[in-house]
Design a protein around this motif. Structure first.
Motif, PDB file in Angstrom:
ATOM      1  N   TYR A  35      -1.572 -10.226 -28.468  1.00 54.36           N
ATOM      2  CA  TYR A  35      -1.959  -9.306 -29.543  1.00 54.36           C
ATOM      3  C   TYR A  35      -3.222  -8.517 -29.214  1.00 54.36           C
ATOM      4  N   PHE A  36      -4.242  -9.197 -28.711  1.00 48.55           N
ATOM      5  CA  PHE A  36      -5.546  -8.550 -28.553  1.00 48.55           C
ATOM      6  C   PHE A  36      -5.691  -7.731 -27.277  1.00 48.55           C
ATOM      7  N   ILE A  37      -4.720  -7.802 -26.383  1.00 48.64           N
ATOM      8  CA  ILE A  37      -4.773  -6.919 -25.215  1.00 48.64           C
ATOM      9  C   ILE A  37      -3.772  -5.775 -25.360  1.00 48.64           C
ATOM     10  N   MET A  38      -3.037  -5.757 -26.467  1.00 46.83           N
ATOM     11  CA  MET A  38      -2.050  -4.712 -26.711  1.00 46.83           C
ATOM     12  C   MET A  38      -2.704  -3.482 -27.325  1.00 46.83           C
ATOM     13  N   HIS A  39      -2.191  -2.313 -26.968  1.00 47.01           N
ATOM     14  CA  HIS A  39      -2.629  -1.082 -27.611  1.00 47.01           C
ATOM     15  C   HIS A  39      -1.972  -0.968 -28.988  1.00 47.01           C
ATOM     16  N   ASP A  40      -2.526  -0.106 -29.823  1.00 49.81           N
ATOM     17  CA  ASP A  40      -2.003   0.047 -31.184  1.00 49.81           C
ATOM     18  C   ASP A  40      -0.523   0.417 -31.180  1.00 49.81           C
ATOM     19  N   TYR A  41      -0.134   1.320 -30.292  1.00 46.47           N
ATOM     20  CA  TYR A  41       1.268   1.749 -30.284  1.00 46.47           C
ATOM     21  C   TYR A  41       2.194   0.604 -29.870  1.00 46.47           C
ATOM     22  N   GLU A  42       1.696  -0.319 -29.047  1.00 42.49           N
ATOM     23  CA  GLU A  42       2.503  -1.472 -28.655  1.00 42.49           C
ATOM     24  C   GLU A  42       2.666  -2.444 -29.826  1.00 42.49           C
ATOM     25  N   GLN A  43       1.585  -2.684 -30.543  1.00 39.64           N
ATOM     26  CA  GLN A  43       1.660  -3.558 -31.712  1.00 39.64           C
ATOM     27  C   GLN A  43       2.620  -2.995 -32.754  1.00 39.64           C
ATOM     28  N   ASN A  44       2.498  -1.701 -33.025  1.00 38.00           N
ATOM     29  CA  ASN A  44       3.355  -1.069 -34.030  1.00 38.00           C
ATOM     30  C   ASN A  44       4.822  -1.128 -33.621  1.00 38.00           C
ATOM     31  N   THR A  45       5.089  -0.875 -32.346  1.00 36.79           N
ATOM     32  CA  THR A  45       6.468  -0.916 -31.861  1.00 36.79           C
ATOM     33  C   THR A  45       7.042  -2.321 -31.950  1.00 36.79           C
ATOM     34  N   TYR A  46       6.274  -3.290 -31.502  1.00 39.09           N
ATOM     35  CA  TYR A  46       6.763  -4.674 -31.462  1.00 39.09           C
ATOM     36  C   TYR A  46       7.169  -5.163 -32.850  1.00 39.09           C
ATOM     37  N   ARG A  47       6.374  -4.818 -33.854  1.00 34.48           N
ATOM     38  CA  ARG A  47       6.660  -5.278 -35.220  1.00 34.48           C
ATOM     39  C   ARG A  47       7.946  -4.675 -35.777  1.00 34.48           C
ATOM     40  N   GLN A  48       8.373  -3.547 -35.232  1.00 30.91           N
ATOM     41  CA  GLN A  48       9.548  -2.859 -35.758  1.00 30.91           C
ATOM     42  C   GLN A  48      10.844  -3.232 -35.037  1.00 30.91           C
ATOM     43  N   LEU A  49      10.752  -4.074 -34.013  1.00 33.27           N
ATOM     44  CA  LEU A  49      11.916  -4.381 -33.192  1.00 33.27           C
ATOM     45  C   LEU A  49      12.735  -5.549 -33.743  1.00 33.27           C
ATOM     46  N   THR A  50      14.000  -5.579 -33.340  1.00 35.27           N
ATOM     47  CA  THR A  50      14.846  -6.729 -33.632  1.00 35.27           C
ATOM     48  C   THR A  50      14.434  -7.881 -32.717  1.00 35.27           C
ATOM     49  N   SER A  51      15.017  -9.047 -32.927  1.00 35.55           N
ATOM     50  CA  SER A  51      14.703 -10.201 -32.079  1.00 35.55           C
ATOM     51  C   SER A  51      15.046  -9.914 -30.621  1.00 35.55           C
ATOM     52  N   ALA A  52      16.206  -9.295 -30.393  1.00 35.99           N
ATOM     53  CA  ALA A  52      16.599  -8.937 -29.029  1.00 35.99           C
ATOM     54  C   ALA A  52      15.659  -7.883 -28.454  1.00 35.99           C
ATOM     55  N   GLY A  53      15.251  -6.942 -29.295  1.00 32.87           N
ATOM     56  CA  GLY A  53      14.340  -5.901 -28.853  1.00 32.87           C
ATOM     57  C   GLY A  53      12.991  -6.464 -28.447  1.00 32.87           C
ATOM     58  N   ARG A  54      12.527  -7.480 -29.156  1.00 33.78           N
ATOM     59  CA  ARG A  54      11.234  -8.089 -28.828  1.00 33.78           C
ATOM     60  C   ARG A  54      11.287  -8.824 -27.491  1.00 33.78           C
ATOM     61  N   LEU A  55      12.401  -9.468 -27.212  1.00 38.07           N
ATOM     62  CA  LEU A  55      12.540 -10.142 -25.920  1.00 38.07           C
ATOM     63  C   LEU A  55      12.512  -9.128 -24.781  1.00 38.07           C
ATOM     64  N   GLU A  56      13.159  -7.986 -24.978  1.00 37.46           N
ATOM     65  CA  GLU A  56      13.146  -6.941 -23.959  1.00 37.46           C
ATOM     66  C   GLU A  56      11.753  -6.321 -23.838  1.00 37.46           C
ATOM     67  N   PHE A  57      11.080  -6.176 -24.975  1.00 36.81           N
ATOM     68  CA  PHE A  57       9.709  -5.656 -24.978  1.00 36.81           C
ATOM     69  C   PHE A  57       8.806  -6.538 -24.119  1.00 36.81           C
ATOM     70  N   GLN A  58       8.953  -7.840 -24.254  1.00 33.56           N
ATOM     71  CA  GLN A  58       8.106  -8.775 -23.517  1.00 33.56           C
ATOM     72  C   GLN A  58       8.270  -8.613 -22.008  1.00 33.56           C
ATOM     73  N   LYS A  59       9.476  -8.286 -21.570  1.00 30.85           N
ATOM     74  CA  LYS A  59       9.711  -8.025 -20.151  1.00 30.85           C
ATOM     75  C   LYS A  59       9.078  -6.703 -19.732  1.00 30.85           C
ATOM     76  N   LEU A  60       9.279  -5.666 -20.563  1.00 27.16           N
ATOM     77  CA  LEU A  60       8.746  -4.344 -20.242  1.00 27.16           C
ATOM     78  C   LEU A  60       7.220  -4.333 -20.240  1.00 27.16           C
ATOM     79  N   PHE A  61       6.629  -5.149 -21.104  1.00 22.67           N
ATOM     80  CA  PHE A  61       5.172  -5.168 -21.245  1.00 22.67           C
ATOM     81  C   PHE A  61       4.495  -5.420 -19.902  1.00 22.67           C
ATOM     82  N   TRP A  62       4.976  -6.407 -19.160  1.00 21.46           N
ATOM     83  CA  TRP A  62       4.339  -6.728 -17.880  1.00 21.46           C
ATOM     84  C   TRP A  62       4.921  -5.926 -16.727  1.00 21.46           C
ATOM     85  N   GLU A  63       6.151  -5.456 -16.855  1.00 21.89           N
ATOM     86  CA  GLU A  63       6.696  -4.570 -15.824  1.00 21.89           C
ATOM     87  C   GLU A  63       5.920  -3.260 -15.764  1.00 21.89           C
ATOM     88  N   ALA A  64       5.333  -2.869 -16.891  1.00 21.27           N
ATOM     89  CA  ALA A  64       4.587  -1.613 -16.965  1.00 21.27           C
ATOM     90  C   ALA A  64       3.173  -1.739 -16.412  1.00 21.27           C
TER      91      ALA A  64
END
Length: 216
Positions: A35-64
């Motif tokens: 949470y505390f190393i995420m940018h605002d746009y990442e926090q906002n996006t994560y909260r709006q995702l489905t469960s499957a979307g959040r799992l994919e987000f977690q992969k993209l977060f470090w791939e980026a």
């Protein structure tokens, strides 16, 4: 008038930080850790995702980000789990000192207040320049004599101070005094987000995030 306005702004900042700590997603351990190393746009996006979307987000977060950023994060998280588990055994990263450590790393020095006295601990390098303090020795963590800690971080030509006060038996809270005469604190935190945990290609990353499945 300016003095009153400054105090009001500082109070708002403290309330925002306090509310942020209290509203951390304790049921989502990945989000709570990042949470505390995420940018605002990442926090906002994560909260709006489905469960499957959040799992994919977690992969993209470090791939980026660069692999060295993930390695640094893992090292800090391991240290947090060892150092601050007396405050929150289930989620030691969900504490004030852990938040600062996770984002900024080890401080250059720590001042300990023991009753009415202050003791400073520093780690000088071979060149004589202070480096991060080794906070691994927490043998006196819950001793009543330690009533406060001040963590010091260099920023440009300034020093940023985080003040933590102790409450028995093992709780350390960020003191409101942290935000007084500490105008570059937010700059330091944003700098560490942008440098230590920098996104390689933000435009491409945002495009991938927007394509993730969102909740209706």
């Amino acid at each position: 008038m300016k003095s009153k306005l400054s105090l009001f702004v500082l109070a708002l900042i403290f309330l925002a930080v306090a509310c942020g700590m209290n509203s951390l997603p304790s049921r989502d351990s990945w989000y709570a850790q990042h949470y505390f190393i995420m940018h605002d746009y990442e926090q906002n996006t994560y909260r709006q995702l489905t469960s499957a979307g959040r799992l994919e987000f977690q992969k993209l977060f470090w791939e980026a980000r660069q692999p060295v950023a993930k390695q640094e994060f893992d090292n800090r998280l391991l240290a947090i789990q060892r150092l601050f588990k007396t405050e929150n055994r289930n989620q030691p990263w969900n504490t004030d000192r852990a938040r600062v450590y996770l984002l900024n790393g080890s401080p250059a020095s720590i001042d300990y207040r023991q009753n009415t006295d202050w003791v400073t601990t520093m780690s000088p390098s071979s060149s004589g320049v202070s480096r991060g303090v080794d906070v691994n020795d927490r043998t006196n963590e819950d001793i009543q004599a330690n009533t406060a800690e001040i963590w010091v971080y260099p920023y440009d030509k300034y020093f940023i101070y985080y003040i933590f006060t102790f409450s028995s038996p093992s709780s350390w809270k960020l003191d409101p005094a942290t935000f007084q005469n500490n105008r570059y604190l937010q700059n330091l935190e944003e700098l560490n987000k942008d440098l230590t945990f920098a996104v390689i290609d933000e435009e491409a990353y945002k495009a991938k995030l927007s394509a993730l499945p969102h909740s209706k």
